[in-house]
Design a protein around this motif. Sequence first.
Motif, PDB file in Angstrom:
ATOM      1  N   TRP A 181       0.895  -1.238  -0.083  1.00  0.00           N
ATOM      2  CA  TRP A 181      -0.099  -0.016  -0.069  1.00  0.00           C
ATOM      3  C   TRP A 181       0.928   1.155  -0.070  1.00  0.00           C
ATOM      4  O   TRP A 181       2.080   1.134   0.558  1.00  0.00           O
ATOM      5  CB  TRP A 181      -0.927   0.038   1.296  1.00  0.00           C
ATOM      6  N   PHE A 182       0.545   2.258  -0.697  1.00  0.00           N
ATOM      7  CA  PHE A 182       1.133   3.569  -0.738  1.00  0.00           C
ATOM      8  C   PHE A 182       0.175   4.707  -0.285  1.00  0.00           C
ATOM      9  O   PHE A 182      -1.015   4.557  -0.384  1.00  0.00           O
ATOM     10  CB  PHE A 182       1.582   3.689  -2.121  1.00  0.00           C
ATOM     11  N   LEU A 183       0.790   5.972  -0.145  1.00  0.00           N
ATOM     12  CA  LEU A 183      -0.128   7.025   0.170  1.00  0.00           C
ATOM     13  C   LEU A 183      -0.832   7.477  -1.170  1.00  0.00           C
ATOM     14  O   LEU A 183      -0.243   7.475  -2.003  1.00  0.00           O
ATOM     15  CB  LEU A 183       1.012   8.216   0.728  1.00  0.00           C
ATOM     16  N   PRO A 184      -1.825   8.020  -0.844  1.00  0.00           N
ATOM     17  CA  PRO A 184      -2.796   8.454  -2.167  1.00  0.00           C
ATOM     18  C   PRO A 184      -2.223   9.849  -2.591  1.00  0.00           C
ATOM     19  O   PRO A 184      -2.117  10.022  -3.921  1.00  0.00           O
ATOM     20  CB  PRO A 184      -3.954   8.738  -1.480  1.00  0.00           C
ATOM     21  N   VAL A 185      -1.669  10.760  -1.919  1.00  0.00           N
ATOM     22  CA  VAL A 185      -0.956  11.877  -2.172  1.00  0.00           C
ATOM     23  C   VAL A 185       0.321  12.094  -1.418  1.00  0.00           C
ATOM     24  O   VAL A 185       0.242  11.902  -0.021  1.00  0.00           O
ATOM     25  CB  VAL A 185      -1.995  13.088  -2.020  1.00  0.00           C
ATOM     26  N   THR A 186       1.630  12.441  -1.670  1.00  0.00           N
ATOM     27  CA  THR A 186       2.577  12.905  -0.837  1.00  0.00           C
ATOM     28  C   THR A 186       3.137  13.978  -1.251  1.00  0.00           C
ATOM     29  O   THR A 186       3.568  14.275  -2.301  1.00  0.00           O
ATOM     30  CB  THR A 186       3.283  11.610  -0.771  1.00  0.00           C
ATOM     31  N   PRO A 187       3.764  14.779  -0.147  1.00  0.00           N
ATOM     32  CA  PRO A 187       4.383  15.955  -0.546  1.00  0.00           C
ATOM     33  C   PRO A 187       5.963  15.370  -1.041  1.00  0.00           C
ATOM     34  O   PRO A 187       6.137  14.434  -0.747  1.00  0.00           O
ATOM     35  CB  PRO A 187       4.327  16.848   0.700  1.00  0.00           C
ATOM     36  N   GLY A 188       6.786  16.414  -1.132  1.00  0.00           N
ATOM     37  CA  GLY A 188       8.024  16.231  -1.391  1.00  0.00           C
ATOM     38  C   GLY A 188       8.923  15.763  -0.089  1.00  0.00           C
ATOM     39  O   GLY A 188      10.296  15.915  -0.195  1.00  0.00           O
ATOM     40  N   THR A 189       8.254  15.591   0.873  1.00  0.00           N
ATOM     41  CA  THR A 189       9.223  15.165   2.234  1.00  0.00           C
ATOM     42  C   THR A 189       8.174  14.227   3.055  1.00  0.00           C
ATOM     43  O   THR A 189       6.959  14.614   2.957  1.00  0.00           O
ATOM     44  CB  THR A 189       9.752  16.192   2.989  1.00  0.00           C
ATOM     45  N   LYS A 190       8.777  13.268   3.425  1.00  0.00           N
ATOM     46  CA  LYS A 190       7.955  12.062   4.354  1.00  0.00           C
ATOM     47  C   LYS A 190       7.974  12.577   5.610  1.00  0.00           C
ATOM     48  O   LYS A 190       7.346  11.965   6.552  1.00  0.00           O
ATOM     49  CB  LYS A 190       8.606  10.608   3.971  1.00  0.00           C
ATOM     50  N   PHE A 191       8.794  13.539   5.994  1.00  0.00           N
ATOM     51  CA  PHE A 191       8.906  13.822   7.468  1.00  0.00           C
ATOM     52  C   PHE A 191       7.689  15.154   7.637  1.00  0.00           C
ATOM     53  O   PHE A 191       8.087  16.158   8.258  1.00  0.00           O
ATOM     54  CB  PHE A 191      10.468  14.508   7.403  1.00  0.00           C
ATOM     55  N   VAL A 192       6.577  14.597   7.370  1.00  0.00           N
ATOM     56  CA  VAL A 192       5.493  15.483   7.960  1.00  0.00           C
ATOM     57  C   VAL A 192       4.453  14.545   8.537  1.00  0.00           C
ATOM     58  O   VAL A 192       4.353  13.274   8.586  1.00  0.00           O
ATOM     59  CB  VAL A 192       4.818  16.024   6.691  1.00  0.00           C
ATOM     60  N   THR A 193       3.469  15.281   9.297  1.00  0.00           N
ATOM     61  CA  THR A 193       2.459  14.408   9.817  1.00  0.00           C
ATOM     62  C   THR A 193       1.401  14.381   9.186  1.00  0.00           C
ATOM     63  O   THR A 193       0.929  15.176   8.474  1.00  0.00           O
ATOM     64  CB  THR A 193       2.178  14.935  11.408  1.00  0.00           C
TER      65      THR A 193
END
Length: 476
Positions: free
Chosen positions: A121-133
């Motif tokens: 499974w993956f995130l449906p939408v992600t910004p350019g960093t994974k260090f976000v809540t």
Amino acid sequence: MQSDRSSAMLRFMILELNDKKTAAPLREYKTDISGWNLYPVSRSILLRPERYSQLTPDYVPLIARGCGRSYGDAAQNSDRYVMLMERLNRMIAFDEETGILRAEAGTTLGEILEIFVPRGWFLPVTPGTKFVTLGGCVAADVHGKNHHRDGTFSKHVQGLEVILADGSKRWCTPKQDSELFWATVGGMGLTGIISEVALQLTPIESAYMVVKHHPAAHLEEAISILSSLEKDDHYSVAWIDCLATGKQMGRSVVMNGHHAQLHELPSNIKDPFKFKSRAPFSIPLFAPAWLLNSWTIKGFNEIYYRMQSRKMDKFIIDYDRYFYPLDAISNWNKLYGKKGFVQYQFVVPLHTAAAALQQVLTFLTTNRLGSFLGVLKKFGKAGEGLLSFPFEGFTLALDIPLGNKKTLALLNALDELVLKHEGRIYLAKDARMKPETFRAMYPRLDGWQRVKEEIDPQNKFSSDLSRRLEMDGGAR
Ligand SMILES: Cc1cc2nc3c(=O)[nH]c(=O)nc-3n(C[C@H](O)[C@H](O)[C@H](O)COP(=O)(O)OP(=O)(O)OC[C@H]3O[C@@H](n4cnc5c(N)ncnc54)[C@H](O)[C@@H]3O)c2cc1C
């Protein structure tokens, strides 16, 4: 897709979220904080709740803070309270049939990826960093490289729990208590504390991406490639050289990609969900202010353009390197020196985009406002979030060093240009816009203010951003 989806519901732990234990008073720490861009800095009173029962609006005025990865003053509160959400990061339940994950709002995207990518499974939408809540992604209604196909983060949120100013807890969805939902997504933490998020994840067959680069010799070609249905892929974004001039103005490399299916993987990849992770690299000290100037940036852009535009054939890369290249260098923000930088991101509608982008690039080159990383992307249709940033058009994001005294004044002039072309600046990346510019750029502000007035008449939730932009309409 992975085959071991036998149990319908995966429970991480039995959580009694409404724990009845009396909450001990929270310790208060007064300290200087800033957004990721290191500007502006303000002294806030930090609170770090360890458990759900400590999430109360008893400490006011208050603002929640996730990983502090927004670029600006959204998650800080001069001489007032800031609630750190980092300890509220428990995953509550995952339905393997539907792919819906329920988790506390302090859970980071990195934590989700670590557990769910190996399960397919993956995130449906992600910004350019994974260090976000999760809370930060909802509050900013973040977008990713797939906005033109999949919209913003909120489009995939099934529901939210918000702790309101009167201490009540409300579960809202796009259909139930929808006014609260659409004021909270993109609402920059000002409607209350987001305590829990139910997010629809996306099935994937591997942890890899199939990527293809399309070099564009100038702006017109970049716009044409980003608009081309034939060249489009699930994810699409361009790196743009903001300091190129003349016939090369706006030269770019469009980087398109999609999640690799099993049949697309080369035979040397034995496990589709395993890849070699990158060794983290850290910037130990602040770089001197002169390091990133228009000449060094120009030099970097020249090399980068040549290197990236050479990659004409499709290639396979793991999702971490594709989505989060900057995460490999912790504290890369220190490269901009102690004065920090401004991330300037705006969107302009399709009908003004070509002229607007041309004029913005001319403005940047004339005034030598170099950007180390320029990102150009075509957005799809706007969502329903009352203060959500994206609408159909082109968005450009620039990192502009703050070493030079004139920079802030130049950015005010840039705002005028963006406004003239019916554009809008992203709140999660704003550190300096004026309130009148904000009002002109966000036509649904009135609707948002009506909800805010109803649920938080005393304005218990506020931040440096909300006061600077007079988001509450003047009541403070
Ligand atoms: C390298 C990098 C790349 C980025 N790329 C993108 C991108 O591609 N697309 C994009 O849209 N953004 C992007 N961003 C911006 C970032 O995704 C957003 O600013 C996001 O909101 C940061 O999340 P956070 O958890 O760090 O929140 P913070 O920065 O701590 O807070 C951001 C806002 O969310 C609110 N908030 C946080 N948690 C809660 C909560 N539990 N309840 C209520 N409010 C809360 C805060 O009050 C604040 O208003 C990028 C940032 C970086 C550093």
